[in-house]
Enzyme design. Structure first.
Site, PDB file in Angstrom:
ATOM      1  N   ASP A 264      -2.147  -0.355   5.967  1.00 52.37           N
ATOM      2  CA  ASP A 264      -2.313   0.367   7.232  1.00 52.37           C
ATOM      3  C   ASP A 264      -3.753   0.676   7.596  1.00 52.37           C
ATOM      4  O   ASP A 264      -4.009   1.263   8.644  1.00 52.37           O
ATOM      5  CB  ASP A 264      -1.564   1.702   7.171  1.00 52.37           C
TER       6      ASP A 264
ATOM      7  N   ASP B  33       0.856  -1.188   0.000  1.00 52.40           N
ATOM      8  CA  ASP B  33       0.000   0.000   0.000  1.00 52.40           C
ATOM      9  C   ASP B  33       0.897   1.245   0.000  1.00 52.40           C
ATOM     10  O   ASP B  33       2.088   1.175   0.332  1.00 52.40           O
ATOM     11  CB  ASP B  33      -0.893  -0.039   1.237  1.00 52.40           C
TER      12      ASP B  33
ATOM     13  N   ASP C 188      -0.277   5.168   0.842  1.00 48.64           N
ATOM     14  CA  ASP C 188      -0.534   6.170   1.882  1.00 48.64           C
ATOM     15  C   ASP C 188      -0.648   5.530   3.259  1.00 48.64           C
ATOM     16  O   ASP C 188      -1.454   4.623   3.468  1.00 48.64           O
ATOM     17  CB  ASP C 188      -1.818   6.938   1.564  1.00 48.64           C
TER      18      ASP C 188
END
Length: 255
Positions: A205, A27, A29
């Protein structure tokens, strides 16, 4: 979902997921880069670009960026490097050979004016139009989170084709096509070389990454969530922040 079960110790990623046999799905961001108030302000630094390029080379190209952003935006962040990528939660994919699955934006034509009107009525909200998905950011108005979620769910329920779903994230909620998520993106990439036949490793996240964690867990792969231990997650391992992740990625290269 169970809590994250294990804090990954220094050098743990190199032990769990060696470059010779792993495919890395990352991922962007909040994982590789810190979240910024404005999505357009996120840009990869030279150190990260070099690290990812080195890891991709060491893994025989088995590295892909898996994001809710459009692939064009991923390319902007990581320019001049170009990586295999899945964007818009799997609605668009660029395979290692350059072939692509393109997102269809027409599904949002009816939803777009409704959300534009909703955002206009609430100061501090921001609509991010990605074409095939529509994201409402409420970082400046966290008090409006429940109202944003309710508005998007109302639009999704009103879709007669039943083709829309709501994806929650950190201070954002997104309207997307049902059936597309990061798990399906990873599944598609694993069917093609050089990812095929390797152990999948997914690192994220956010709530948008949970489908990816669950998918790689089912395959016996490695799932790692970036963030506080108290956040529940299907991920089986945890690192505290993007800096710790960079440390672990460097360890894969012997650094």
């Amino acid at each position: 979902m169970p809590p994250v079960s294990e804090i990954l110790p220094p050098g743990g990623l190199a032990q769990l997921a060696p470059v010779a046999s792993s495919a890395y799905f990352l991922d962007v961001d909040g994982t590789l880069l810190a979240i910024r108030p404005r999505p357009e302000d996120v840009v990869a630094d030279a150190s990260l670009l070099g690290l990812l390029a080195g890891l991709s080379d060491a893994a025989g190209g088995a590295l892909a960026l898996v994001s809710g952003r459009k692939i064009d935006d991923i390319d902007r962040i990581f320019a001049p490097a170009v990586f295999c990528a899945a964007g818009l939660h799997g609605a668009e994919i660029r395979f290692p050979d350059g072939s692509r699955i393109l997102a269809q934006s027409g599904v949002m034509d009816i939803a777009r004016p409704k959300l534009l009107a909703f955002v206009a009525r609430h100061q501090g909200l921001r609509l991010e139009d990605k074409g095939a998905t529509l994201a409402v950011h409420f970082r400046q108005r966290p008090d409006l989170g429940p109202e944003v979620l309710a508005a998007l769910m109302g639009v999704a329920r009103g879709d007669v084709a039943g083709d829309l779903a709501v994806q929650e994230g950190k201070m954002v909620a997104e309207l997307k096509r049902a059936g597309h998520h990061k798990g399906t993106a990873i599944a598609a990439l694993l069917k093609a070389a050089p990812h095929a036949g390797r152990q999948p490793v997914f690192i994220g996240d956010d709530l948008t990454d949970e489908s990816g964690f669950s998918f790689v867990n089912a395959l016996g792969g490695i799932s790692i969530r970036i963030g506080p231990a108290e956040e529940p997650s299907a991920a089986r391992h945890r690192l505290s922040d993007p800096d710790e992740l960079r440390r672990e990625l460097r360890s894969l290269l012997g650094g």
